[in-house]
Design an enzyme around this catalytic site. Structure first.
Site, PDB file in Angstrom:
ATOM      1  N   ASN A  18       5.168  -8.245  20.368  1.00  0.00           N
ATOM      2  CA  ASN A  18       5.438  -7.323  21.472  1.00  0.00           C
ATOM      3  C   ASN A  18       6.684  -7.732  22.255  1.00  0.00           C
ATOM      4  OD1 ASN A  18       4.602  -9.535  22.973  1.00  0.00           O
ATOM      5  ND2 ASN A  18       2.855  -8.516  23.924  1.00  0.00           N
TER       6      ASN A  18
ATOM      7  N   LEU B 291       0.276 -16.584  24.997  1.00  0.00           N
ATOM      8  CA  LEU B 291       1.081 -17.179  26.060  1.00  0.00           C
ATOM      9  C   LEU B 291       0.865 -18.684  26.077  1.00  0.00           C
ATOM     10  CD1 LEU B 291       0.388 -14.507  28.840  1.00  0.00           C
ATOM     11  CD2 LEU B 291       2.351 -14.651  27.280  1.00  0.00           C
TER      12      LEU B 291
ATOM     13  N   SER C 226      -3.424 -26.120  19.935  1.00  0.00           N
ATOM     14  CA  SER C 226      -2.610 -27.041  20.731  1.00  0.00           C
ATOM     15  C   SER C 226      -3.351 -28.337  20.995  1.00  0.00           C
ATOM     16  CB  SER C 226      -2.255 -26.380  22.057  1.00  0.00           C
ATOM     17  OG  SER C 226      -1.705 -27.306  22.965  1.00  0.00           O
TER      18      SER C 226
ATOM     19  N   TYR D 134      -4.656 -22.642  29.938  1.00  0.00           N
ATOM     20  CA  TYR D 134      -3.989 -22.495  28.645  1.00  0.00           C
ATOM     21  C   TYR D 134      -4.757 -23.257  27.565  1.00  0.00           C
ATOM     22  CZ  TYR D 134      -0.840 -23.622  24.827  1.00  0.00           C
ATOM     23  OH  TYR D 134      -0.312 -23.831  23.576  1.00  0.00           O
TER      24      TYR D 134
ATOM     25  N   LYS E 180      -7.143 -21.880  24.238  1.00  0.00           N
ATOM     26  CA  LYS E 180      -6.999 -22.290  22.838  1.00  0.00           C
ATOM     27  C   LYS E 180      -8.325 -22.826  22.297  1.00  0.00           C
ATOM     28  CE  LYS E 180      -2.609 -21.499  21.983  1.00  0.00           C
ATOM     29  NZ  LYS E 180      -2.178 -20.528  20.946  1.00  0.00           N
TER      30      LYS E 180
ATOM     31  N   LEU F  40      10.845 -30.101  27.913  1.00  0.00           N
ATOM     32  CA  LEU F  40      11.924 -31.066  28.119  1.00  0.00           C
ATOM     33  C   LEU F  40      13.194 -30.737  27.345  1.00  0.00           C
ATOM     34  CD1 LEU F  40      13.037 -33.759  29.187  1.00  0.00           C
ATOM     35  CD2 LEU F  40      11.916 -34.884  27.233  1.00  0.00           C
TER      36      LEU F  40
END
Length: 340
Positions: free
Chosen positions: A32, A83, A124, A148, A152, A199
């Site tokens: 999207n 996201l 993750s 977040y 997951k 980073l």
């Protein structure tokens, strides 16, 4: 194989598209473009010498996803769409559960309708939370510290239940550590919207003059250089890990969880020094207090990936920095041309 990549124009999705396509697979993208650009499609075409089909849609549009699965006779799905900014997830958790959990359920419903039951899920290492021991192995307790990571983990649990309900499912959840770097061509790489949360893209933007200095949050950790250490993995190694997971699933059913990392950690100052040596640029630094929730150090136990997927990370820190800078230089040149 015919493979659908949800979120396929994103950072990891686009690199995986290259690896799979160059290996002879037929790749279809669905995105999207909420965190990527359609210009990625043109750059993928330059790398591959052919255009990849791309459907602009949200993965929560179940009917559209189902239609794509049927039309392109998809054999397997790699699910990147979601996201990924920790701070944003803390500020807006409903958005994250809606995109990451609801989106995954929508995809699974579409897959069930057309009897496509091979899936690689982009998970993750944030699912682990604060380390009870290091390195993190796949049996480490899971206790995410933010929405977040929780989103997951919730998807992983759904996938486990799904595989237990039907022996035809072949599912691998890949727990990423810290992806960095870019494709060797410099045509695709990490392009965060706004000020980077990670980073490496932040360092790159400081080196290019787009940002004034790098903030380092904490210089008093019990680590080699006093800064937080992370397991950084080259995005091309990560992309190759997805193809290895698909090959593994060709002969193994059920639900599996596998870490993808290098098995070693690097501090912020180590990254900065390597980047300065490669580019000849000086990275201005400012030290700031530790951020709440930041861990001193974490890295992956990678034995299971080697044993099951026959995969190990091959690229080093120098290659991560070199490819990131090449991508920045090329993108800066292209943007400069378009403005003239």
């Amino acid at each position: 194989m015919n493979i659908l990549l949800t979120g396929g124009t994103g950072y990891i999705g686009s690199h995986t598209a290259v690896v799979l396509s160059q290996a002879g697979h037929e790749v279809v993208l669905l995105d999207n473009f909420c965190n990527s650009s359609p210009s990625v499609l043109e750059r993928l075409e330059k790398i591959l010498g052919k255009a990849l089909p791309c459907i602009e849609a949200d993965v929560r549009e179940t009917d559209v996803v189902e239609k794509v699965l049927r039309e392109y006779k998809i054999d397997a799905v790699i699910h990147f769409a979601g996201l990924k900014a920790v701070s944003e997830s803390v500020a807006n958790p409903v958005l994250y559960y809606a995109n990451n959990v609801q989106g995954s359920i929508s995809l699974l419903q579409a897959m069930q309708e057309v009897d496509v039951k091979t899936l690689v899920f982009s998970s993750s290492a944030t699912v682990y939370g604060e380390p009870q021991y290091l390195p993190y192995d796949e049996d480490h307790p899971t206790k995410p510290m933010n929405p977040y990571g929780q989103s997951k983990l919730q998807v992983e649990e759904i996938l486990r239940d799904l595989a237990a309900s039907d022996s035809k499912w072949r599912i691998t959840s890949l727990r990423y550590f810290n992806p960095v770097g870019a494709h060797e061509s410099g045509l695709i790489g990490e392009e965060p919207n706004g000020i980077p949360n990670n980073l490496m893209p932040y360092v790159v933007k400081v080196a290019s003059g787009e940002l004034p200095h790098l903030n380092i949050f904490g210089d008093d950790y019990e680590t080699l250089d006093g800064t937080g250490e992370r397991d950084y993995i080259h995005v091309m190694d990560l992309a190759e890990g997805h193809m290895a997971a698909l090959h593994f699933q060709n002969v193994n059913a059920g639900s599996n969880v596998v870490n993808l990392g290098t098995g070693k950690s690097s501090g912020v100052l180590e990254i900065v020094k390597a980047f300065e040596n490669i580019t000849g640029k000086v990275i201005p630094l400012q030290f700031a207090p530790r951020r709440a929730g930041d861990l001193p150090i974490y890295f992956a136990q990678t034995g299971l990936a080697k044993e099951q997927l026959h995969w190990v990370a091959k690229r080093n820190l120098i290659e991560m920095c070199e490819s990131s800078w090449k991508f920045q230089e090329l993108q800066g040149h292209v943007k400069g041309e378009s403005e003239n």
